[in-house]
Scaffold this motif. Structure first.
Motif, PDB file in Angstrom:
ATOM      1  N   VAL A  76      -5.471  -7.478 -12.630  1.00 54.65           N
ATOM      2  CA  VAL A  76      -4.115  -7.957 -12.358  1.00 54.65           C
ATOM      3  C   VAL A  76      -3.723  -7.617 -10.927  1.00 54.65           C
ATOM      4  O   VAL A  76      -3.177  -8.459 -10.204  1.00 54.65           O
ATOM      5  CB  VAL A  76      -3.098  -7.349 -13.356  1.00 54.65           C
ATOM      6  N   ALA A  77      -4.019  -6.393 -10.502  1.00 56.68           N
ATOM      7  CA  ALA A  77      -3.688  -5.978  -9.142  1.00 56.68           C
ATOM      8  C   ALA A  77      -4.481  -6.780  -8.111  1.00 56.68           C
ATOM      9  O   ALA A  77      -3.981  -7.058  -7.017  1.00 56.68           O
ATOM     10  CB  ALA A  77      -3.955  -4.484  -8.963  1.00 56.68           C
ATOM     11  N   TYR A  78      -5.696  -7.165  -8.451  1.00 59.10           N
ATOM     12  CA  TYR A  78      -6.523  -7.953  -7.531  1.00 59.10           C
ATOM     13  C   TYR A  78      -6.012  -9.386  -7.422  1.00 59.10           C
ATOM     14  O   TYR A  78      -5.959  -9.950  -6.329  1.00 59.10           O
ATOM     15  CB  TYR A  78      -7.976  -7.930  -8.013  1.00 59.10           C
ATOM     16  N   VAL A  79      -5.618  -9.956  -8.553  1.00 57.75           N
ATOM     17  CA  VAL A  79      -5.188 -11.357  -8.589  1.00 57.75           C
ATOM     18  C   VAL A  79      -3.759 -11.532  -8.077  1.00 57.75           C
ATOM     19  O   VAL A  79      -3.454 -12.518  -7.420  1.00 57.75           O
ATOM     20  CB  VAL A  79      -5.304 -11.898 -10.039  1.00 57.75           C
ATOM     21  N   TYR A  80      -2.895 -10.572  -8.355  1.00 55.22           N
ATOM     22  CA  TYR A  80      -1.472 -10.716  -8.061  1.00 55.22           C
ATOM     23  C   TYR A  80      -1.007  -9.562  -7.164  1.00 55.22           C
ATOM     24  O   TYR A  80      -1.136  -8.397  -7.530  1.00 55.22           O
ATOM     25  CB  TYR A  80      -0.682 -10.749  -9.369  1.00 55.22           C
ATOM     26  N   SER A  81      -0.446  -9.892  -6.022  1.00 57.60           N
ATOM     27  CA  SER A  81      -0.054  -8.868  -5.041  1.00 57.60           C
ATOM     28  C   SER A  81       1.205  -8.105  -5.437  1.00 57.60           C
ATOM     29  O   SER A  81       1.528  -7.101  -4.814  1.00 57.60           O
ATOM     30  CB  SER A  81       0.150  -9.515  -3.675  1.00 57.60           C
ATOM     31  N   GLY A  82       1.919  -8.531  -6.462  1.00 60.85           N
ATOM     32  CA  GLY A  82       3.124  -7.825  -6.898  1.00 60.85           C
ATOM     33  C   GLY A  82       2.827  -6.553  -7.665  1.00 60.85           C
ATOM     34  O   GLY A  82       3.719  -5.766  -7.947  1.00 60.85           O
ATOM     35  N   VAL A  83       1.567  -6.354  -8.018  1.00 64.53           N
ATOM     36  CA  VAL A  83       1.135  -5.166  -8.748  1.00 64.53           C
ATOM     37  C   VAL A  83       0.074  -4.456  -7.915  1.00 64.53           C
ATOM     38  O   VAL A  83      -0.867  -5.085  -7.449  1.00 64.53           O
ATOM     39  CB  VAL A  83       0.555  -5.550 -10.138  1.00 64.53           C
ATOM     40  N   GLN A  84       0.255  -3.159  -7.702  1.00 68.76           N
ATOM     41  CA  GLN A  84      -0.722  -2.370  -6.953  1.00 68.76           C
ATOM     42  C   GLN A  84      -1.210  -1.203  -7.806  1.00 68.76           C
ATOM     43  O   GLN A  84      -0.412  -0.516  -8.441  1.00 68.76           O
ATOM     44  CB  GLN A  84      -0.124  -1.790  -5.660  1.00 68.76           C
ATOM     45  N   VAL A  85      -2.519  -1.008  -7.794  1.00 69.61           N
ATOM     46  CA  VAL A  85      -3.146   0.125  -8.471  1.00 69.61           C
ATOM     47  C   VAL A  85      -4.024   0.811  -7.439  1.00 69.61           C
ATOM     48  O   VAL A  85      -4.871   0.170  -6.820  1.00 69.61           O
ATOM     49  CB  VAL A  85      -3.981  -0.323  -9.685  1.00 69.61           C
TER      50      VAL A  85
END
Length: 115
Positions: A17-26
């Motif tokens: 999810v973090a890789y596909v969508y920039s609104g989430v960072q891990v």
């Protein structure tokens, strides 16, 4: 054993999810493991209470309010952890939708696996 595998795959899904969508960072895989555990705990403990409390709203919106509850669980987990960050409610909504879709794929794959 299946629970540990689901937890590991959920952490990988969170990284995806973090890789596909920039609104989430891990920040790391360890942070993803902790975030997956916290999201799972929030969904197991807090989500049923919120679903019951918001049942009238969910009925009026034909169940669409459940997406809001999922986003709040996702966003709450990011507020509790330092290595997992979500950029606001709308990012939480989209991130939780992607994470839930990946979770469905994980559940389907684990239910078909032998053992």
């Amino acid at each position: 054993m299946r629970l540990i595998l689901k937890w590991l795959l959920s952490a990988v899904a969170l990284l995806a999810v973090a890789y596909v969508y920039s609104g989430v960072q891990v920040s790391s895989f360890t942070s993803a493991l902790i975030a997956a555990a916290v999201i799972g705990l929030l969904n197991a403990v807090l989500r049923p209470v919120l679903v019951i409390l918001t049942l009238p709203v969910s009925i009026v919106t034909l169940g669409l309010f459940l997406f809001v509850i999922n986003a709040l669980m996702f966003w709450s987990a990011s507020g509790l952890l330092s290595g997992f960050h979500v950029n606001g409610f709308w990012a939480a909504l989209l991130g939780s939708l992607i994470y839930s879709a990946l979770g469905l794929i994980i559940d389907a794959a684990l239910s078909k696996s032998p053992g």
